[in-house]
Scaffold this motif. Structure first.
Motif, PDB file in Angstrom:
ATOM      1  N   GLU A 111       0.841  -1.189   0.000  1.00 44.46           N
ATOM      2  CA  GLU A 111       0.000   0.000   0.000  1.00 44.46           C
ATOM      3  C   GLU A 111       0.880   1.244   0.000  1.00 44.46           C
ATOM      4  OE1 GLU A 111      -3.856   0.718   2.335  1.00 44.46           O
ATOM      5  OE2 GLU A 111      -2.377   1.793   3.528  1.00 44.46           O
ATOM      6  N   GLU A 112       1.913   1.188   0.817  1.00 47.16           N
ATOM      7  CA  GLU A 112       2.823   2.316   0.916  1.00 47.16           C
ATOM      8  C   GLU A 112       3.488   2.603  -0.428  1.00 47.16           C
ATOM      9  OE1 GLU A 112       4.635   1.969   4.881  1.00 47.16           O
ATOM     10  OE2 GLU A 112       6.389   2.909   3.942  1.00 47.16           O
ATOM     11  N   GLU A 113       3.978   1.553  -1.066  1.00 46.48           N
ATOM     12  CA  GLU A 113       4.619   1.713  -2.378  1.00 46.48           C
ATOM     13  C   GLU A 113       3.659   2.295  -3.408  1.00 46.48           C
ATOM     14  OE1 GLU A 113       6.226  -1.960  -3.946  1.00 46.48           O
ATOM     15  OE2 GLU A 113       6.974  -2.467  -1.950  1.00 46.48           O
ATOM     16  N   VAL A 114       2.489   1.679  -3.475  1.00 49.49           N
ATOM     17  CA  VAL A 114       1.504   2.103  -4.471  1.00 49.49           C
ATOM     18  C   VAL A 114       1.119   3.559  -4.241  1.00 49.49           C
ATOM     19  CG1 VAL A 114      -0.881   1.765  -5.208  1.00 49.49           C
ATOM     20  CG2 VAL A 114       0.603  -0.200  -4.876  1.00 49.49           C
ATOM     21  N   LEU A 115       0.941   3.895  -2.983  1.00 45.08           N
ATOM     22  CA  LEU A 115       0.550   5.258  -2.637  1.00 45.08           C
ATOM     23  C   LEU A 115       1.630   6.253  -3.050  1.00 45.08           C
ATOM     24  CD1 LEU A 115      -1.561   6.948  -1.224  1.00 45.08           C
ATOM     25  CD2 LEU A 115      -0.430   6.460   0.955  1.00 45.08           C
ATOM     26  N   TYR A 116       2.864   5.909  -2.755  1.00 47.69           N
ATOM     27  CA  TYR A 116       3.998   6.776  -3.093  1.00 47.69           C
ATOM     28  C   TYR A 116       4.059   6.991  -4.604  1.00 47.69           C
ATOM     29  CZ  TYR A 116       8.920   8.337  -2.996  1.00 47.69           C
ATOM     30  OH  TYR A 116      10.080   9.043  -3.115  1.00 47.69           O
ATOM     31  N   GLU A 117       3.952   5.877  -5.292  1.00 47.99           N
ATOM     32  CA  GLU A 117       3.975   5.928  -6.757  1.00 47.99           C
ATOM     33  C   GLU A 117       2.846   6.820  -7.290  1.00 47.99           C
ATOM     34  OE1 GLU A 117       4.677   5.037 -10.758  1.00 47.99           O
ATOM     35  OE2 GLU A 117       5.971   4.548  -9.050  1.00 47.99           O
ATOM     36  N   MET A 118       1.661   6.636  -6.731  1.00 44.12           N
ATOM     37  CA  MET A 118       0.522   7.400  -7.259  1.00 44.12           C
ATOM     38  C   MET A 118       0.624   8.870  -6.881  1.00 44.12           C
ATOM     39  SD  MET A 118      -2.648   4.888  -7.207  1.00 44.12           S
ATOM     40  CE  MET A 118      -2.721   4.756  -8.981  1.00 44.12           C
ATOM     41  N   LEU A 119       1.035   9.141  -5.673  1.00 42.73           N
ATOM     42  CA  LEU A 119       1.149  10.546  -5.254  1.00 42.73           C
ATOM     43  C   LEU A 119       2.209  11.279  -6.072  1.00 42.73           C
ATOM     44  CD1 LEU A 119       0.801  10.416  -1.373  1.00 42.73           C
ATOM     45  CD2 LEU A 119      -0.878  11.151  -3.066  1.00 42.73           C
ATOM     46  N   SER A 120       3.178  10.529  -6.559  1.00 41.62           N
ATOM     47  CA  SER A 120       4.227  11.185  -7.336  1.00 41.62           C
ATOM     48  C   SER A 120       3.686  11.702  -8.668  1.00 41.62           C
ATOM     49  CB  SER A 120       5.415  10.252  -7.531  1.00 41.62           C
ATOM     50  OG  SER A 120       5.108   9.271  -8.475  1.00 41.62           O
ATOM     51  N   TRP A 121       2.480  11.261  -9.042  1.00 41.32           N
ATOM     52  CA  TRP A 121       1.818  11.815 -10.226  1.00 41.32           C
ATOM     53  C   TRP A 121       0.909  12.973  -9.863  1.00 41.32           C
ATOM     54  CZ3 TRP A 121       3.528  11.066 -14.931  1.00 41.32           C
ATOM     55  CH2 TRP A 121       4.309   9.929 -15.191  1.00 41.32           C
TER      56      TRP A 121
END
Lengths: 341, 341
Positions: A111-121
Motif C-alpha cells: 500500500e505504501e509503495e503504491v501510494l507513493y507511486e501514485m502521489l508522485s503523479w
DNA sequence: TTGAAAGCGCTAACAT
DNA sequence: ATGTTAGCGCTTTCAA
C-alpha cells in the motif's frame, strides 16, 4: 531491423500545420478562451489530420492541474472492489476526472509503495480502502494537500473524509437477527486474513453481541487461498464433522457461504430449520443459487459514488471543506436461510 | 498535528534542507550517477524527514521516460480481466513499469476516448484487449511510437504484437469434442453482445465445425444484463421448454453454464447422459459446483504475463523489434458434464 | 564527485 | 480574438 520510433507530435507541429500560434492551438484543443470559428476549424482539422495527441505531462506541469484520482484497493479478484470502482467511474463521469487504480493485495508495505507511486503523479484526490494504514502512508496522505477519502469502513479515525459502513455494527446486527431467530449453537467460517480489518471488525461486533446474550461461538474454521466456493464446501464439511450440533453457520463472505449452502443441500440438511446460514456482501451471484443466502449488503456501489462525489466537489471548488464522515446503513436480507424472527 | 504545507515539496526544498545541489539530490533519489556515501545519506535523511515525494510529471517531461503501461480492457466485472491483469502485474514486477487500467465497457467509442486519454500521458507501452478497433484507435496506436500488444485473440491483423488464443479454433475444438461424444441435438446459450468479438468468433468456429458434420444448432438463447448465474437458469429453462429434445447445451461462458447446471440438477436431469453441458473460461469458481462443468480455459494469466514481458523487453532495449504474434493453446477440460469421447 | 545552464511541451498571465 | 513571455519541477548535458 530496428525502426526508431517517430517523434511524437507537439503543439508546435499543429501550430505550423495550421498557421495559428501555439497558444491559440492550445486554446482550441482545450475549448478554453474565445477563438473564432474559422480558426477553431482550421486548428481542429490540422490536429485531426496529423493525429495529434496532447501531452498531458507537459500540460499538467504547466497548469499544476492533474485530472487523475488515485483509487487504492486491496484486490480486484474480490468482486467487491470492481463494484466500488464502477460507482466511482459513474460518479466521475462528466467531471473531467479519471480514476487510476492501484492494488495492494492487503499488504501495508505494498500500500505504501503504491501510494507513493501514485502521489508522485500529483493526483487531484485519493480514494483509499480502509482506515488502517502504516504511519508512513498516513503521513503521505496528510502531507499531500489533496482530498483523501477513506472508504468501506467508518470504525476508526479518518485522515480527512470517510465513506463506508460500520462493520462492527454490521456484525452486531447479524448476531441480533440470528439470536432473534432462535439459533444458539453458532459456528463462524472466515478467511485467514489478519489484515482484512473489516472482516475482523464484523467478527468482533458479532461475538460481542453474542456474548451479551450469553452465547459463545461454538466452533470456527478459517481458510486461505483457493476457490472460495470449493473452500466453503470443505470448511462446512469440516466444521460439522467436528461439531455436529451447530444450528447456524455465519460465513465471512457470500462466496464461501454459497459453497456451504450447496454442500448442505446435497447432504439433505433442512435449511433453515435444522441449520441456518448467513454470509456477507450481497453478491449478485447469489441470485442464481437454489436458495437465497441470508446476507448483508455493504453498499459498495454507493460508497464508490459518494467518495467520488466528494473528490469531484472539492476539485470543482478548489477548496478544502471540513472533513466529512458518511456512514451508510447496510441492509439485512434474510433470504431463505435464516428463519424470520 | 502539523499544518499541511500549501505547496507540495520540490527538489529545491530537499536541496536547501540538505545543503546539496538540486542536481545531486536528484541523482541520489534516482540512484543514478556517482554520489559519495556521505552526501547520499544527508540527502536521504533530509528527503525522508521532509516527507518529499518526487514529482513524476516534471521528471517525465524532462526525461521523456514514463514508467506507465496502458492496459485497456472491456470490463472488470468479468473476472477474466482481473486475471489477465494479475498476470500483467506479476510480469511487470521488478521492471520499474506500472500498469494503468482503462475500461471500455465493450464500446468502441469509449475505447477511443480511453485510449486517447491514456496516450496523452505518453505511456511506454499499450496492452489492449482484442483486435477490433475503430480506425481512429488503430491510427492512434500506430502513430504512438510505442509498443502495442493486442491480447486475448489472435484471429485478425495485429497492429504490432499480439498474444492470445484463437477463439475460432477454440469453438471448433469444442464442437469436435461434443460431436465426438455423440451428442447431436445442440443448443447454444450466449450473451447478447454483438461487440464481444471473441464470443462471436467462438460461435462461428463452433457452428462451422458443426455444419461440416452435418449438424445445425437446434436452438439458441441470448441474454443481457443481470446475474449471470440466475440468467443461466432462466435461459436453460426457456430453451428446454421450447426444444425439449436437446441433448447438449453449449454456454458462451462458465457463469451461465453454472446456472444451467444447477437448474438441471435440481430438475433431476441425467448429466451427461441425457444432456451434456459445456462452458468457456475455466473460472476458478467452478471447482465448488456439485459437478465440474466442461470448459476450455483461455490462458488468461499467461496472456497477461506474455504481453507484459514483450513491453518490458522493448522498454529495456529502447528499440522496436519486429512484431510478434504469440498463439497460446487453450486446454479442454471435460469435467463431469461431457461424456468422454 | 559535484554544479550550472538549458530545456522538456505546455499553459497562466499578460500584452496587443 | 490572437500573440508573447515566462515559467511549471525536473533531468540532460557539459563544465569544474
Amino acid at each position: 531491423m530496428t525502426k526508431q520510433p517517430p517523434r511524437p507530435l507537439t503543439l508546435r507541429d499543429v501550430s505550423e500545420a495550421s498557421g495559428v500560434s501555439e497558444m491559440t492551438v492550445s486554446r482550441v484543443l482545450r475549448n478554453k478562451g474565445e477563438v473564432s470559428e474559422a480558426t477553431r476549424l482550421r486548428v481542429q482539422s490540422a490536429a485531426k489530420r496529423l493525429g495529434y495527441v496532447p501531452n498531458k505531462i507537459a500540460g499538467a506541469l504547466a497548469s499544476s492541474r492533474v485530472n487523475l484520482v488515485a483509487v487504492i484497493i486491496p484486490s480486484l479478484g474480490n468482486m467487491v472492489f470492481p463494484e466500488v470502482l464502477a460507482g466511482i467511474s459513474e460518479a466521475l463521469e462528466g467531471t473531467g476526472l479519471q480514476p487510476v487504480v492501484g492494488v495492494t493485495d492487503y499488504l501495508p508495505e505494498k500500500e505504501e509503495e503504491v501510494l507513493y507511486e501514485m502521489l508522485s503523479w500529483r493526483p487531484s484526490g485519493v480514494i483509499i480502502a480502509g482506515l488502517e494504514h502504516s504511519d508512513a502512508s498516513r503521513a503521505m496522505l496528510a502531507q499531500a494537500g489533496i482530498p483523501v477519502v477513506e472508504i468501506m469502513d467508518v470504525d476508526g479515525d479518518p485522515i480527512d473524509a470517510c465513506v463506508g459502513i460500520s462493520h462492527r455494527r454490521a456484525g452486531r446486527k447479524m448476531a441480533q437477527a440470528i439470536i432473534g431467530a432462535g439459533y444458539r449453537r453458532i459456528g463462524f467460517l472466515g478467511t485467514k486474513m489478519p489484515l482484512d480489518h473489516r472482516a475482523r471488525k464484523r467478527f468482533e461486533g458479532f461475538t460481542q453481541t453474542m456474548a451479551k446474550a450469553g452465547i459463545e461461538i461454538a466452533d470456527q474454521e478459517f481458510y486461505s487461498g483457493g476457490s472460495a466456493l470449493a473452500k466453503g464446501r470443505e470448511m462446512t464439511a469440516a466444521i460439522l464433522a467436528r461439531t455436529p450440533d451447530l444450528d447456524f453457520l455465519y460465513y465471512s463472505n457470500d462466496m464461501i457461504g454459497a459453497g456451504g449452502l450447496l454442500w448442505l443441500l446435497e447432504k439433505g440438511y433442512d435449511i433453515p430449520g435444522r441449520i441456518g446460514l448467513a454470509g456477507f456482501n450481497g453478491v449478485e451471484l447469489l441470485d442464481g443459487l437454489p436458495r437465497q443466502l441470508a446476507t448483508m449488503d455493504a453498499c459498495r456501489r454507493e460508497i464508490g459514488q459518494t467518495a467520488a462525489r466528494i473528490i469531484a466537489a472539492r476539485y470543482a471548488n478548489a477548496v478544502m471543506p471540513e472533513a466529512e464522515i458518511v456512514e451508510l446503513t447496510p441492509t439485512l436480507t434474510l433470504g431463505d436461510t435464516l428463519i424470520r424472527g
